[in-house]
Design a protein around this motif. Structure first.
Motif, PDB file in Angstrom:
ATOM      1  N   CYS A  76       7.848  10.419   0.609  1.00 26.59           N
ATOM      2  CA  CYS A  76       6.714  10.353  -0.316  1.00 26.59           C
ATOM      3  C   CYS A  76       5.360  10.492   0.365  1.00 26.59           C
ATOM      4  CB  CYS A  76       6.768   9.054  -1.126  1.00 26.59           C
ATOM      5  SG  CYS A  76       6.334   7.583  -0.182  1.00 26.59           S
ATOM      6  N   THR A  78       3.678   8.435   2.231  1.00 29.20           N
ATOM      7  CA  THR A  78       2.882   7.220   2.434  1.00 29.20           C
ATOM      8  C   THR A  78       2.676   6.939   3.921  1.00 29.20           C
ATOM      9  OG1 THR A  78       3.708   6.244   0.395  1.00 29.20           O
ATOM     10  CG2 THR A  78       2.841   4.710   2.035  1.00 29.20           C
ATOM     11  N   CYS A  89       9.897   2.584   4.252  1.00 27.90           N
ATOM     12  CA  CYS A  89       8.631   2.936   3.608  1.00 27.90           C
ATOM     13  C   CYS A  89       8.264   1.838   2.608  1.00 27.90           C
ATOM     14  CB  CYS A  89       8.769   4.276   2.875  1.00 27.90           C
ATOM     15  SG  CYS A  89       7.376   4.630   1.784  1.00 27.90           S
ATOM     16  N   CYS A  92       8.440   3.670  -1.207  1.00 29.35           N
ATOM     17  CA  CYS A  92       9.672   4.135  -1.851  1.00 29.35           C
ATOM     18  C   CYS A  92      10.927   3.580  -1.191  1.00 29.35           C
ATOM     19  CB  CYS A  92       9.715   5.668  -1.874  1.00 29.35           C
ATOM     20  SG  CYS A  92      10.069   6.390  -0.263  1.00 29.35           S
TER      21      CYS A  92
HETATM   22 ZN    ZN Z   1       8.122   6.666   0.895  1.00 28.36          ZN
END
Ligand code: ZN
Lengths: 113, 279
Positions: A76, A78, A89, A92
């Motif tokens: 994602c 991040t 993460c 997610c």
């Molecule tokens: Zn993520």
């Protein structure tokens, strides 16, 4: 104990710098070590004591600056701090963040006379 | 800002508590507690070179701070890059095999080379602290093997491999297997110029090894889960071990192997063939 190899690497860099700068003594060595670099700081200091004796940096003070781990989620995107290689993460939950910072080891500076 | 010693800098903290005790780090990961920082010298609050420079001016006027900014492993990385191009020019696939001592790495290598039966030109570099014993076991399969005794050294480095390469009979488009010193920590830091790192974990070790020694598993592209023939006698949880390894490295491929029974040897050789085709 690969800290001995690292200590020798540090000595080589310090000696080369001192020669280039025509220094007579190295008073301090400032290291930058990533939190994810898998180095035992106490072992490294121990080895440095050993390999720096009889060198231009004998008795030099050694400062270690830790660079915390930081990475990016491959799923994602991040950006997040990484304490451990298996830190997930925070957005997610995906594992295997791409390490952007904190896995390197550098001689940042030396104090010369 | 560091809560313990008050050292500044948004990115960097002065500390000496890092990377060392894996067990503690694994525990900490479970509990979510924060790391305590031990100051090296609390009289030196600044972590920036500017601050250090300022500090040094009140000593002798001849002392000066010189920026260096060089990677400690830079020399190894340059030699590894040279090894990599040397191998690429000859289209040789090199694998760096890493494990803890007693993982059965040499037996697995012997079994794979026997199964390969000379279909592919291969050579082996054996990293070992003391003996020539492992290299002799490899040579018995008919494959040339060069021993590098590292003495007190706990890992191979790129320079050792660079010196070994011209001494080995390496054929174009062949296979070079580098058996690193049995150690799950140190070899991970030293690039040898290989195409892939392969980590071998035996089922007689704990499932949580990937969490305890994450750098090795993070650096590898393939994990051989070895001694699979012993699974009926152990409480080793294969699924959990793989799940832990994937937490560290989701892209890690896994093959279950047994040097004794031959499980997974064909799968590993097929993996090698696939990588060789793309080399
Ligand atoms: Zn993520």
């Amino acid at each position: 104990m690969h800290e001995l190899s690292l200590a020798e690497g540090i000595r080589d860099i310090v000696e080369e710098t001192a020669t280039m700068e025509a220094a007579t003594r190295v008073r301090r060595i400032v290291l930058e070590i990533g939190a994810l670099a898998a180095v035992d700081a106490d072992a490294l200091r121990f080895c440095l004591d050993e390999v720096l004796s009889d060198s231009i940096a004998e008795g030099a003070e050694v400062d270690v600056i830790e660079v915390p781990g930081r990475g990016r989620c491959r799923q994602c995107g991040t950006l997040a701090p990484i304490d451990e290689r298996h830190t997930p993460c925070p957005s997610c939950g995906a594992y295997g963040l791409e390490v952007l910072e904190g896995d390197r080891m550098r001689v940042q500076a030396v104090e010369l006379e | 800002m560091c809560g313990v010693c008050g050292c500044g800098g948004s990115e960097a903290r002065i500390g000496s508590v890092f990377g060392g005790d894996r067990n503690k780090r694994v525990q900490r990961a479970g509990t979510g507690t924060t790391q305590a920082w031990r100051a090296i010298d609390t009289r030196r609050p600044a972590a920036s070179p500017a601050g250090l420079d300022h500090e040094s001016t009140d000593r002798a006027s001849v002392a000066r701070l010189q920026r260096v900014e060089r990677d400690i492993l830079g020399k190894n990385e340059r030699i590894a890059a040279a090894n990599r191009s040397w191998l690429a020019e000859r289209r040789i696939l090199a694998l760096n095999l890493m494990s803890s001592p007693g993982s059965g790495k040499t037996s697995l290598l012997v079994r794979a080379l026997e199964t390969l039966g000379g279909r592919l030109p291969a050579a082996v570099i054996e990293g070992d602290q003391q003996t020539e014993f492992d290299a002799e076991r490899i040579r018995a399969t008919g494959v040339p093997a060069l021993q590098i005794n590292t003495g007190k050294g706990c890992h191979l480095d790129a320079d050792m491999v660079a010196r070994a390469l011209p001494r080995l009979p390496l054929a174009e488009r062949g296979l070079l297997l580098i058996e690193n010193v049995g150690n799950l920590v140190c070899p991970a830091a030293f690039d040898l110029g290989e195409a892939h790192k392969v980590v071998i974990l035996s089922v007689t070790e704990g499932e949580d090894k990937p969490l305890k020694y994450p750098d090795m598993f993070a650096a590898a592209d393939l994990m051989l889960l070895n001694k699979a023939d012993l699974l009926p006698y152990l409480s080793f949880d294969v699924e959990r071990a793989i799940e832990y390894a994937h937490r560290v490295n989701p892209r890690l491929e896994v093959i279950l192997t047994s040097a004794t029974r031959g499980d997974g040897i064909d799968a590993w050789l097929a993996w090698i063939e696939r990588e060789r085709a793309s080399a």
